[in-house]
Motif scaffolding. Structure first.
Motif, PDB file in Angstrom:
ATOM      1  N   GLY A 212       0.780  -1.228   0.000  1.00 36.29           N
ATOM      2  CA  GLY A 212       0.000   0.000   0.000  1.00 36.29           C
ATOM      3  C   GLY A 212       0.812   1.279   0.000  1.00 36.29           C
ATOM      4  N   LEU A 213       2.147   1.200  -0.109  1.00 33.94           N
ATOM      5  CA  LEU A 213       2.984   2.394  -0.027  1.00 33.94           C
ATOM      6  C   LEU A 213       2.686   3.379  -1.156  1.00 33.94           C
ATOM      7  CD1 LEU A 213       5.292   4.064   1.171  1.00 33.94           C
ATOM      8  CD2 LEU A 213       6.895   2.706  -0.212  1.00 33.94           C
ATOM      9  N   THR A 214       2.728   2.920  -2.402  1.00 31.95           N
ATOM     10  CA  THR A 214       2.527   3.849  -3.521  1.00 31.95           C
ATOM     11  C   THR A 214       1.099   4.395  -3.543  1.00 31.95           C
ATOM     12  OG1 THR A 214       2.086   1.948  -4.971  1.00 31.95           O
ATOM     13  CG2 THR A 214       4.339   2.819  -4.931  1.00 31.95           C
ATOM     14  N   HIS A 219      -2.420   9.065  -2.641  1.00 30.94           N
ATOM     15  CA  HIS A 219      -3.603   9.541  -1.923  1.00 30.94           C
ATOM     16  C   HIS A 219      -3.275  10.777  -1.090  1.00 30.94           C
ATOM     17  CE1 HIS A 219      -7.192   9.617   0.573  1.00 30.94           C
ATOM     18  NE2 HIS A 219      -6.404   9.589   1.643  1.00 30.94           N
ATOM     19  N   LEU A 220      -2.169  10.736  -0.334  1.00 30.03           N
ATOM     20  CA  LEU A 220      -1.814  11.859   0.528  1.00 30.03           C
ATOM     21  C   LEU A 220      -1.469  13.101  -0.287  1.00 30.03           C
ATOM     22  CD1 LEU A 220       0.346  10.029   3.229  1.00 30.03           C
ATOM     23  CD2 LEU A 220      -1.904  11.073   3.567  1.00 30.03           C
ATOM     24  N   LYS A 294       7.007   3.062   4.975  1.00 32.43           N
ATOM     25  CA  LYS A 294       5.741   2.365   5.156  1.00 32.43           C
ATOM     26  C   LYS A 294       4.615   3.383   5.284  1.00 32.43           C
ATOM     27  CE  LYS A 294       7.956  -1.477   7.606  1.00 32.43           C
ATOM     28  NZ  LYS A 294       8.022  -2.249   8.871  1.00 32.43           N
ATOM     29  N   PRO A 295       3.389   3.018   4.954  1.00 33.51           N
ATOM     30  CA  PRO A 295       2.259   3.933   5.137  1.00 33.51           C
ATOM     31  C   PRO A 295       2.068   4.269   6.612  1.00 33.51           C
ATOM     32  CG  PRO A 295       1.661   2.087   3.711  1.00 33.51           C
ATOM     33  CD  PRO A 295       2.979   1.743   4.323  1.00 33.51           C
ATOM     34  N   GLY A 296       1.463   5.434   6.884  1.00 33.41           N
ATOM     35  CA  GLY A 296       1.196   5.830   8.261  1.00 33.41           C
ATOM     36  C   GLY A 296       1.439   7.311   8.478  1.00 33.41           C
TER      37      GLY A 296
END
Length: 681
Positions: A212-214, A219-220, A294-296
């Protein structure tokens, strides 16, 4: 370069004193002579000596400036009835590689009642507004045809981005101006959106990226970061005219400087300059990211920080085109500071602020080039400028500081002076005073606990304001401190009942020294926090693998200790290496476990009543192996959170030096408290 400025108030007072003195002695003559010229009236020429008055009365309920004529002033302080002071010492010199030492001494013959080589005055309060003399009539970036537009105006590009691109990356520990220190990286397009194109270093596969990183990056950027920064600072310049902001994911960021440094992301200002040759510029609006991300929340903070750098570079290159002249790149300290205050969370700054507060005198604020000053990624310096620019932002009631900052053509100290309309020495003094108040409201609250409400939590870290050095004038007749350029030291001047008189302080300082006094409130509750190393307790042979710390906290009965915090510290220690831990005292056992556990333990040994309040004692146990792994750190910071009857939280802090190295032992019972404790509180 040194600064020896007087504030406007000081100049006005000096002129007024001279004028009054001239009037007072108008009729007195120190020397005269009469000259007669034939045919003319006799004229008497009188020479008069100017009179300068001494220190005018000051309000000790407000900060008092010690305006010095030279670097060796002497000033009296009343120490009667247990009066105490905080002395703020600022180094206004600007060379980030140079530090200065100040020596303070208690004079044996304290008969002087007026300052020598200096005078006292109250500083004028800062206006709660900024000067916008260089405010632009519009956003020039919006007027330029090569910008990334807001999401509401975007249309899906008819052309897909290039499937492959080459980028130059500086990866060694060599000279930035040497072409040989750069490597060529080929990036493969792995995902794109209307305004973003993500490339992956060809040495990696997409399966190696975090799940989900890319998707999260796009999205952000599309939903929050690009639009928010465009509104608060300005839009990005589309340097390569492809309609998208470029992201390069590469493992190189985990092994920069020849493998010595790992970073999460960066922006290179030269990439936004079309007149800079390769490999020093990729002629592209882009951001480099570590492919191990990583996402977050950390990703959100990182993107906001780095895209702010891109916006700053975009606006400055756009201004070059519209103004027809080359602008210098934003100085590093300002570039990092504005990027930090645009972060929505604290994952990229909480530990940096905590580090700066630990040792504020060691970390210069003004560093035009972090890399050349050997302060690259120095967390204390970054914490300093984060707090400073955030404070400047608070001076602007319209909260438009970021916009005026990014569009201002100057950089460095000149930029800050022009934006605020305040000479930097006075601005720095007032900022230092605001920092001092953060510590004072925790450590020296008045009896009614009516201190200003402060959030003690910053991300994963507890904040108690900048650490104070304590100088007990009764026990020691001198004090010495080393202070970095554009840094501040905070000295708590105290005495016991045996020194119930006026004290005369002599300062042996340096050019660019700035001194400010704050008298501390009296009739306050007694708060004290001491800590010392001691051998591990227990009956098992395993105790030689552990060390223990005894904590001794003195506090009013109605102000209990609520929490104990532990944190490893050091100017280059990462957020994860600091391992901040918080222990709620309500859930602590009365004794440490036996046999010892392989992690940090803490026990509350008891609460004891004394004449001036309660004393709560704690025992902290640490594995020696863990201390050795943390040897890159300088010290261990211990914090105690107390809760008042009005539900406010106070934070006390104590620092212990880490002395564990291979083959060494920590100080044991034979070490006295004076040797084992730092003088910081």
């Amino acid at each position: 370069m040194s600064f020896r400025f007087f504030s406007k108030t000081a100049i006005l007072l000096s002129i007024t004193s001279l004028w009054i003195g001239w009037i007072l002695v108008r009729g007195s003559t120190t020397s005269s002579e009469s000259t007669e010229v034939p045919g003319k009236r006799t004229t008497h020429v009188t020479a008069r000596r100017p009179v300068v008055s001494g220190t005018l009365p000051v309000d000790w309920e407000q900060p008092v400036e010690i305006a010095a004529y030279h670097s060796r002033p002497q000033f009296p302080l009343s120490m009667q009835s247990g009066e105490e002071y905080l002395l703020i010492i600022n180094n206004l010199q600007l060379d980030p590689g140079k530090s200065e030492t100040i020596r303070l001494a208690l004079m044996a013959e304290a008969t002087r009642t007026t300052p020598a080589g200096c005078y006292f005055q109250n500083s004028a309060p800062l206006p709660q507004m900024l000067s916008h003399a260089h405010q632009t009539s519009g956003d020039p970036a919006h007027q330029h045809r090569e910008t990334l537009t807001l999401k509401s105006d975007i249309q899906e590009s008819l052309n897909s981005p290039a499937s492959e691109r080459s980028f130059f990356l500086f990866v060694t520990d060599g000279d930035l101006a040497d072409k040989k220190q750069y490597t060529r990286v080929t990036g493969k397009l792995i995902q794109h959106s209307p305004r973003v194109a993500i490339y992956l270093d060809e040495q990696q596969q997409t399966t190696e990226l975090a799940t989900g990183l890319t998707d999260e990056i796009i999205h952000l950027l599309e939903e929050q970061v690009l639009d928010q920064l465009a509104q608060q600072c300005g839009p990005l310049t589309d340097v390569d005219q492809d309609g998208r902001f470029t992201i390069l994911l590469s493992p190189w960021l985990g092994k920069l400087q020849g493998g010595k440094t790992s970073i999460n992301g960066f922006v290179r200002p030269s990439d936004f300059r079309e007149n800079v040759a390769a490999p020093f510029s990729n002629h592209c609006d882009m951001l480099y990211l570590n492919s191990a991300l990583k996402p977050g929340q950390e990703l959100f903070d990182l993107l906001s920080h780095e895209v702010t750098h891109a916006v700053v570079s975009s606006i400055r290159t756009t201004q070059e085109r519209t103004r027809g002249r080359i602008l210098a790149d934003e100085e590093d300290w300002l570039n990092e500071g504005i990027a930090h205050i645009m972060e929505p969370g604290y994952t990229n700054r909480d530990y940096r602020i905590s580090e700066f507060y630990r040792k504020p005198e060691s970390y210069p604020l003004i560093v035009p080039d972090y890399y050349r000053a050997r302060l690259w990624r120095n967390h204390g310096c970054r914490g300093a400028v984060n707090l400073f620019l955030n404070w400047c932002n608070d001076l602007d009631p319209g909260r438009r500081f970021a916009y005026h900052f990014t569009h201002h053509p100057l950089t460095g100290v000149e930029k800050i002076e022009d934006l605020t309309g305040i000479p930097f020495p006075e601005l720095f003094r007032q900022w230092s005073v605001s920092l001092a108040r953060q510590s004072l409201q925790h450590q020296f609250p008045v009896e009614s606990f009516t201190t200003n409400e402060t959030d003690i939590h910053c991300g994963r870290f507890l904040l108690a304001g900048p650490a104070l050095h304590t100088w007990n004038l009764t026990a020691e007749n001198q004090c010495s401190l080393k202070i970095a350029s554009s840094a501040s030291a905070f000295v708590h001047l105290k005495s016991d009942s045996t020194l119930n008189q006026q004290a005369l302080i002599k300062a042996s300082g340096f050019p660019g020294m700035q001194l400010t006094l704050i008298r501390l409130p009296q009739n306050r509750p007694r708060l004290d926090f001491n800590a010392e190393w001691q051998p591990a307790t227990g009956q098992t042979p395993a105790t030689d693998k552990f060390v223990e710390i005894r904590l001794h906290i003195q506090h009013p009965e109605q102000v209990p200790v609520e929490k104990i915090g532990v944190e490893y510290c050091g100017g280059y220690l990462s957020r994860s290496d600091r391992q901040p831990r918080h222990f709620e005292t309500a859930s602590l056992p009365n004794e440490l476990s036996d046999p010892p556990l392989p992690q940090i333990e803490i026990a509350q040994r008891g609460i004891f009543s004394e004449q001036r309040g309660n004393v709560t004692e704690f025992q902290l146990r640490l594995p020696r192996a863990q201390l050795k792994r943390s040897a890159r750190g300088d010290s261990l910071m211990l914090k105690a959170v107390l809760r008042t009857q009005t539900d406010q939280q106070l934070v006390l802090q104590r620092e212990l030096k880490l002395t564990v190295q291979p083959g060494q032992r920590l100080a044991g019972a034979e070490t006295s408290p004076r040797q084992s404790e730092t003088t910081r509180n």
